[in-house]
Scaffold this active site. Sequence first.
Site, PDB file in Angstrom:
ATOM      1  N   GLY A 167       9.777 -56.837  31.229  1.00  0.00           N
ATOM      2  CA  GLY A 167       9.902 -57.885  30.213  1.00  0.00           C
ATOM      3  C   GLY A 167      10.260 -59.225  30.827  1.00  0.00           C
ATOM      4  O   GLY A 167       9.583 -60.240  30.593  1.00  0.00           O
ATOM      5  N   SER A 175      15.461 -50.480  33.093  1.00  0.00           N
ATOM      6  CA  SER A 175      16.296 -51.519  32.503  1.00  0.00           C
ATOM      7  C   SER A 175      16.943 -51.102  31.191  1.00  0.00           C
ATOM      8  O   SER A 175      17.377 -51.943  30.416  1.00  0.00           O
ATOM      9  CB  SER A 175      15.475 -52.785  32.312  1.00  0.00           C
ATOM     10  OG  SER A 175      14.447 -52.527  31.383  1.00  0.00           O
ATOM     11  N   ASP A 201       6.843 -47.938  44.585  1.00  0.00           N
ATOM     12  CA  ASP A 201       8.026 -47.232  44.072  1.00  0.00           C
ATOM     13  C   ASP A 201       9.211 -47.623  44.949  1.00  0.00           C
ATOM     14  O   ASP A 201       9.212 -47.342  46.151  1.00  0.00           O
ATOM     15  CB  ASP A 201       7.757 -45.715  44.158  1.00  0.00           C
ATOM     16  CG  ASP A 201       8.971 -44.902  43.748  1.00  0.00           C
ATOM     17  OD1 ASP A 201      10.042 -45.488  43.469  1.00  0.00           O
ATOM     18  OD2 ASP A 201       8.845 -43.658  43.719  1.00  0.00           O
ATOM     19  N   ASP A 255       5.938 -54.056  41.438  1.00  0.00           N
ATOM     20  CA  ASP A 255       6.319 -53.174  40.335  1.00  0.00           C
ATOM     21  C   ASP A 255       5.687 -51.816  40.592  1.00  0.00           C
ATOM     22  O   ASP A 255       4.772 -51.679  41.411  1.00  0.00           O
ATOM     23  CB  ASP A 255       5.872 -53.740  38.978  1.00  0.00           C
ATOM     24  CG  ASP A 255       6.814 -53.309  37.853  1.00  0.00           C
ATOM     25  OD1 ASP A 255       7.477 -54.175  37.264  1.00  0.00           O
ATOM     26  OD2 ASP A 255       6.905 -52.078  37.606  1.00  0.00           O
ATOM     27  N   ILE A 256       6.182 -50.830  39.858  1.00  0.00           N
ATOM     28  CA  ILE A 256       5.541 -49.514  39.912  1.00  0.00           C
ATOM     29  C   ILE A 256       4.385 -49.483  38.912  1.00  0.00           C
ATOM     30  O   ILE A 256       3.459 -48.699  39.032  1.00  0.00           O
ATOM     31  CB  ILE A 256       6.588 -48.408  39.655  1.00  0.00           C
ATOM     32  CG1 ILE A 256       6.073 -47.056  40.141  1.00  0.00           C
ATOM     33  CG2 ILE A 256       6.992 -48.366  38.184  1.00  0.00           C
ATOM     34  CD1 ILE A 256       7.187 -46.009  40.196  1.00  0.00           C
ATOM     35  N   ARG A 273      25.433 -59.524  17.568  1.00  0.00           N
ATOM     36  CA  ARG A 273      25.944 -59.416  18.932  1.00  0.00           C
ATOM     37  C   ARG A 273      25.169 -60.338  19.873  1.00  0.00           C
ATOM     38  O   ARG A 273      25.751 -60.975  20.748  1.00  0.00           O
ATOM     39  CB  ARG A 273      25.832 -57.968  19.405  1.00  0.00           C
ATOM     40  CG  ARG A 273      26.181 -57.803  20.867  1.00  0.00           C
ATOM     41  CD  ARG A 273      26.113 -56.363  21.316  1.00  0.00           C
ATOM     42  NE  ARG A 273      26.021 -56.301  22.768  1.00  0.00           N
ATOM     43  CZ  ARG A 273      24.893 -56.341  23.451  1.00  0.00           C
ATOM     44  NH1 ARG A 273      23.724 -56.411  22.828  1.00  0.00           N
ATOM     45  NH2 ARG A 273      24.916 -56.299  24.771  1.00  0.00           N
ATOM     46  N   LYS A 296      24.218 -50.212  37.682  1.00  0.00           N
ATOM     47  CA  LYS A 296      24.357 -51.639  37.981  1.00  0.00           C
ATOM     48  C   LYS A 296      25.681 -51.897  38.711  1.00  0.00           C
ATOM     49  O   LYS A 296      25.750 -52.744  39.606  1.00  0.00           O
ATOM     50  CB  LYS A 296      24.250 -52.470  36.703  1.00  0.00           C
ATOM     51  CG  LYS A 296      22.840 -52.466  36.096  1.00  0.00           C
ATOM     52  CD  LYS A 296      21.799 -53.033  37.051  1.00  0.00           C
ATOM     53  CE  LYS A 296      20.398 -53.107  36.454  1.00  0.00           C
ATOM     54  NZ  LYS A 296      19.408 -53.559  37.444  1.00  0.00           N
ATOM     55  N   TYR A 352      22.939 -46.257  33.035  1.00  0.00           N
ATOM     56  CA  TYR A 352      22.343 -47.533  33.422  1.00  0.00           C
ATOM     57  C   TYR A 352      23.415 -48.511  33.903  1.00  0.00           C
ATOM     58  O   TYR A 352      23.299 -49.116  34.982  1.00  0.00           O
ATOM     59  CB  TYR A 352      21.574 -48.103  32.224  1.00  0.00           C
ATOM     60  CG  TYR A 352      21.111 -49.517  32.410  1.00  0.00           C
ATOM     61  CD1 TYR A 352      20.122 -49.832  33.327  1.00  0.00           C
ATOM     62  CD2 TYR A 352      21.667 -50.551  31.660  1.00  0.00           C
ATOM     63  CE1 TYR A 352      19.698 -51.139  33.501  1.00  0.00           C
ATOM     64  CE2 TYR A 352      21.246 -51.858  31.820  1.00  0.00           C
ATOM     65  CZ  TYR A 352      20.270 -52.152  32.745  1.00  0.00           C
ATOM     66  OH  TYR A 352      19.863 -53.443  32.917  1.00  0.00           O
TER      67      TYR A 352
END
Lengths: 269, 269, 269, 269, 269, 269
Positions: free
Chosen positions: A17, A78, A54, A37-38, A177, A143, A139
């Site tokens: 994105g 992501s 990859d 990118d993959i 939010r 990070k 996730y």
Amino acid sequence: MMAKPFKRLLLTGAAGGLGKVLRDRIKPWADVVVLSDIADLGEAREGEEIVVCDLGDKAAVMKMMEGVEAVLHFGGISTENTFENILHANILGTANIYEAAHKLGVKRIVFASSNHTVGFYRNTDYIDATAPTRPDSFYGVSKCFGEQLASYYWDRTGLETVSLRIGSSFPEPKDRRMMVTWLSYDDLVEALRQSLFATRVGFTILFGMSNNDVAWWDNSKAAHLGYKPKDSSSQFDASFPDSGQYPDQNASVTYHGGAFALAEVRYKD
Amino acid sequence: MMAKPFKRLLLTGAAGGLGKVLRDRIKPWADVVVLSDIADLGEAREGEEIVVCDLGDKAAVMKMMEGVEAVLHFGGISTENTFENILHANILGTANIYEAAHKLGVKRIVFASSNHTVGFYRNTDYIDATAPTRPDSFYGVSKCFGEQLASYYWDRTGLETVSLRIGSSFPEPKDRRMMVTWLSYDDLVEALRQSLFATRVGFTILFGMSNNDVAWWDNSKAAHLGYKPKDSSSQFDASFPDSGQYPDQNASVTYHGGAFALAEVRYKD
Amino acid sequence: MMAKPFKRLLLTGAAGGLGKVLRDRIKPWADVVVLSDIADLGEAREGEEIVVCDLGDKAAVMKMMEGVEAVLHFGGISTENTFENILHANILGTANIYEAAHKLGVKRIVFASSNHTVGFYRNTDYIDATAPTRPDSFYGVSKCFGEQLASYYWDRTGLETVSLRIGSSFPEPKDRRMMVTWLSYDDLVEALRQSLFATRVGFTILFGMSNNDVAWWDNSKAAHLGYKPKDSSSQFDASFPDSGQYPDQNASVTYHGGAFALAEVRYKD
Amino acid sequence: MMAKPFKRLLLTGAAGGLGKVLRDRIKPWADVVVLSDIADLGEAREGEEIVVCDLGDKAAVMKMMEGVEAVLHFGGISTENTFENILHANILGTANIYEAAHKLGVKRIVFASSNHTVGFYRNTDYIDATAPTRPDSFYGVSKCFGEQLASYYWDRTGLETVSLRIGSSFPEPKDRRMMVTWLSYDDLVEALRQSLFATRVGFTILFGMSNNDVAWWDNSKAAHLGYKPKDSSSQFDASFPDSGQYPDQNASVTYHGGAFALAEVRYKD
Amino acid sequence: MMAKPFKRLLLTGAAGGLGKVLRDRIKPWADVVVLSDIADLGEAREGEEIVVCDLGDKAAVMKMMEGVEAVLHFGGISTENTFENILHANILGTANIYEAAHKLGVKRIVFASSNHTVGFYRNTDYIDATAPTRPDSFYGVSKCFGEQLASYYWDRTGLETVSLRIGSSFPEPKDRRMMVTWLSYDDLVEALRQSLFATRVGFTILFGMSNNDVAWWDNSKAAHLGYKPKDSSSQFDASFPDSGQYPDQNASVTYHGGAFALAEVRYKD
Amino acid sequence: MMAKPFKRLLLTGAAGGLGKVLRDRIKPWADVVVLSDIADLGEAREGEEIVVCDLGDKAAVMKMMEGVEAVLHFGGISTENTFENILHANILGTANIYEAAHKLGVKRIVFASSNHTVGFYRNTDYIDATAPTRPDSFYGVSKCFGEQLASYYWDRTGLETVSLRIGSSFPEPKDRRMMVTWLSYDDLVEALRQSLFATRVGFTILFGMSNNDVAWWDNSKAAHLGYKPKDSSSQFDASFPDSGQYPDQNASVTYHGGAFALAEVRYKD
């Protein structure tokens, strides 16, 4: 005509994105933008090189990064996923990027980190970059891992990182939010620019948010970057009118991480 | 036409200085504004209900608050007085408001607290909401009491409060100290609006001041409210020209609480 | 023979649990110990004077305090009660003590405050005297009030206070929480002695606990008192053997305030 | 005879250096101690069960943990290694332990973390558990990962962890740095005992060191555990006599992490 | 016409770089501006008096300051020099100014201090006025001395000081570091004005910088001055275009003190 | 027999009060102790060399320090005096010591600093080494200067310093304040030993006090030194019995600096 700052600049996750948003906007910064990118990235345009890769494949990463001077590391998964998938794409993938960067003498990486590193803070907590992390998902844990790895490479080898903890980078906020966590595309690009071109950054954590009315994050520990967001979610105030209906019916605003913090534990069985 | 956020909103102290200012300005927030005071409030206008009520009268308070969804608690004595009077109007009165709110399921109260909760700090002290209180009067002590009570109800029952520590809310600053503590009426209303409609506030302390050049108070602990004052006392700079005459002749600027901090102890004999 | 430090020392609440413990132990500190309570105190012994007195009666308090040089203020209600009762005994009563002390030139008060001023902190919170109070009961709110009043009198008039936030002062701990909050009688007396005789205390908050293995409270902000507890609850370890049964079955250990923090709201109807 | 606190207690890494030390010492805590390692553990003795298990094997971990009430997680690689090996044993292995613990309702894990999570702090830095981590190795990064994962499971599921950042746990210090970081075996066992049996720990970080003269780590954030080390490295002072030869010839004392912080980056090629 | 705030205002160092800039700009603040320097100052203009004076000469300083109400102390050596020269001009000279000010009843001094008091902080350090000083030169040490002396006179005698730690006050920034440290002349004058006319300043440290994008210094401890810079070095962004060439070739940006922090130790032999 | 740690160790101020105490006690640390003072030091004993030297004489200092490996810098004026005398003995003298040390490759200095660097803190202030200095005298300002100079040499050249802020080092406390500030001779020697032989100190500030009941200073920022005082002023409690007479009659206890903070400004006329 002025020379571009970099000869080769790598953007991982270029089909994602934000990767798509950035593809054109970062062109002024390098003679050649390497897009990785993959997933399929289509045709290379002028000033681009495309590598389908990859990030969990160490040799492929090493090859892709030859000659690269700086990296915008947006690759990997992501959003929440099984631990196994996160382990491969985000943990092993990021380790491959850093080790290749170190071996090849890359000087700086901008790491697309996330508010989900601190997703279990409450909305009444106002934190800065030294607050202990409280990830809200596998996730988010991945990070945190990336940030720790970046800290390690800085202390050990001098490879610099700006870890950009992205809030919600979309054309506009989708819920209350995101009025707090919104990062406009223009401000995202400016944050990347400052992160890439500031004179010396060491290992710096920058919260990626626009100049919104409500703030959960204090960027004073990154004051040396000079990031000054130009946009504000207040332009969308009318989309979220005042209401006497309080938090419970939309608990996602309760935590910095929003719905992530409320999700069920997921794991591949 | 959009529905108003609340059906019934209570304003106590409606006959007081700020109560009069607010009477019209808060109408857009509720179908019915219940106006309460111990003093005469005149005729009820459209969208208003008027209750003459001693807040120290528990039964009367209970009755008045039926159906109320949120409270702007400006009632009580708003300056120094004998301890006995303060005890009745501010301490017992506030306890009655909170107990009724809890019993009746009111979800949020905005409590008109005061800079006199921290009035004994010096002008060179820059404090935030976590600084230990240092009240400068029985009045200030009673506002500390109100805040403690609010904290208790939040922790115990989930009833939310924004405690607005009002500086000096007048049409314009009357002395040098008020150049620092000034809160314009527009900014007051905006602070109330943010306090009423923020998604989740728990127990939050907000210093009520405009965007003045000099500041004694740091509102970062209330960053989740998104209060952004629009006015500044700097528009009145010409009223207080530069002078080489230093503080002693106008000691009221020495303390956050101004003249309160310099007053004599008063007590009913 | 050395003169005793004070001519007249007042102990309020002398008929209460701790009052009885202190009655004999404080005799070395004054020629005359004035013992006050609303309950019967029996016969005055040598070196004692007895005053039966409602602290809510201002004139009576004034009379009782004539000639008194220092006060150990243990009077009032020492557990949760209706707000009205707390208001009279603890809020008005304490106000009367302070105003009389100020008018009569008393120099120092040791105020029996309570851990219930901070009772809503969790057991994993380690706090010092500057942490914002989080009372767990009307009782706790009234002790916060007493502290604010003491702060006010110090800033305004120079009347000094040590506010002793007593944990659990009993012959021995009664449950796991009291292993943390226990204050032996000997350490209580020593805390009072340091508080009375330290050279200058201003307004000081001291957490009243023995030298227990687990601690929730950091007394470094009162280091100028030199309080060094001699006892430890570890002598009672055998009463609470190791167990793999975790908190839920005895939630009182979850909060500093123990069962208070879990109690229902009570109010006189 | 008193019942043991646990029915089944798991020790992973039981064949490792500290695992061997603990094997007998933890017996009083459980009817059955389950000992796990990838290496041979010999014969099971009374009150033991032995499981040879690769922690990277999720199904095997799940099976091993059935019926277990608490875990001492010492398994994995305990020194620097290739990233791939660390990834498997420490990152995937720890993820498997936590997910199984969550699924099976285990209530508490004591995680053998390490000073190498903060190994790049200098010897003049005195830090507590809230200091941002600064790992000094892939090993240290993997321990940071484990801590983040533990934080996540606590916030998400209520599974409690004490993360024990072990200094240098050997019979005696081997160099000047270990005079600071030394953790005697007795103190290690006591730290584990406190960590297992404290009433409520949430996610707590405890630095594992004895009561040595020099300290780099402040355990006040873990004061609720009541850990009071009994030993001190000062008993070995004579082994390291005073010298005017300063740091450079033994730079390992310069960083909390010692030689780790000075090692070369290693990676499997 | 309104009277000027001061009758006599002294500017030392009036022949220096900033002295020349200030000479005309400060005229509105006093009937007579006394200009002092060891170098030639030319003819006195209207409203000026000129004193050629070695600040190391105590009697001369005393004479010069008769009738002076406030001082802008810019005199002394403004860059690195031998310790002996610094000792005379900056240490003894400043001591003479303060003692004369005290003896003659001067109420306030604005002391031209320097970023070189904190010159050894790194560019990633964001500090406020309470950060321990880290001078980068004898010059910086002498400015620390001046601040300590000012602190002493404030605590001892009530003589007030604003210590203005000037960044880089030039018409425009000369290198990347000055993009951070730049203080425009207009903002300098405004900082002096606020410092001279704020009601009460005690001993205040103010970092002298414009509203630049990147900041190393947090002025919140001087919020009572109300200093709001109007200029920003961002107007000169084009002079320092983005570059992928990182710090090493221009290490001056690494430290707050820039080239000072990289200079060799100099000392008169 | 073990070699002594140093070949040559310099003690300046050897004829002063503490110099005499140290003369014999430091002999085990060096083959030759160089004793320096401006006053007569009598005959050199075995293992001593004596240098009568004005520290303001740069050439003499340079000569004296040849071959010296470490310095205990106790020289200069040790109480309040005229600024001129302080300037020569303490400011110029200390500058000469540091420059000679730097030029000659001395690796570490222990600087006899003083509580008078922070003498204007109140007795209720509990501070650590990062608290801004508040000197109470020219003497105190000169000690601040020495610390700043030491900080500078460390950052610039790597010359290490422990700045020992000595409280009151006498055979026993002379007044109530010294009950707080007392440093026994044995603890002084131990502090020097730790300061000289700790592996790496950079620029460290250590408050020199024994393990007294009351403390004003927190040494946690020097925890890497491992200083553990063995003595306590509590052995002298009987000399200062409990009293209801409060501070005013002995105001010296009000400030950390005691009588210094109450003294008149002195200056050579």
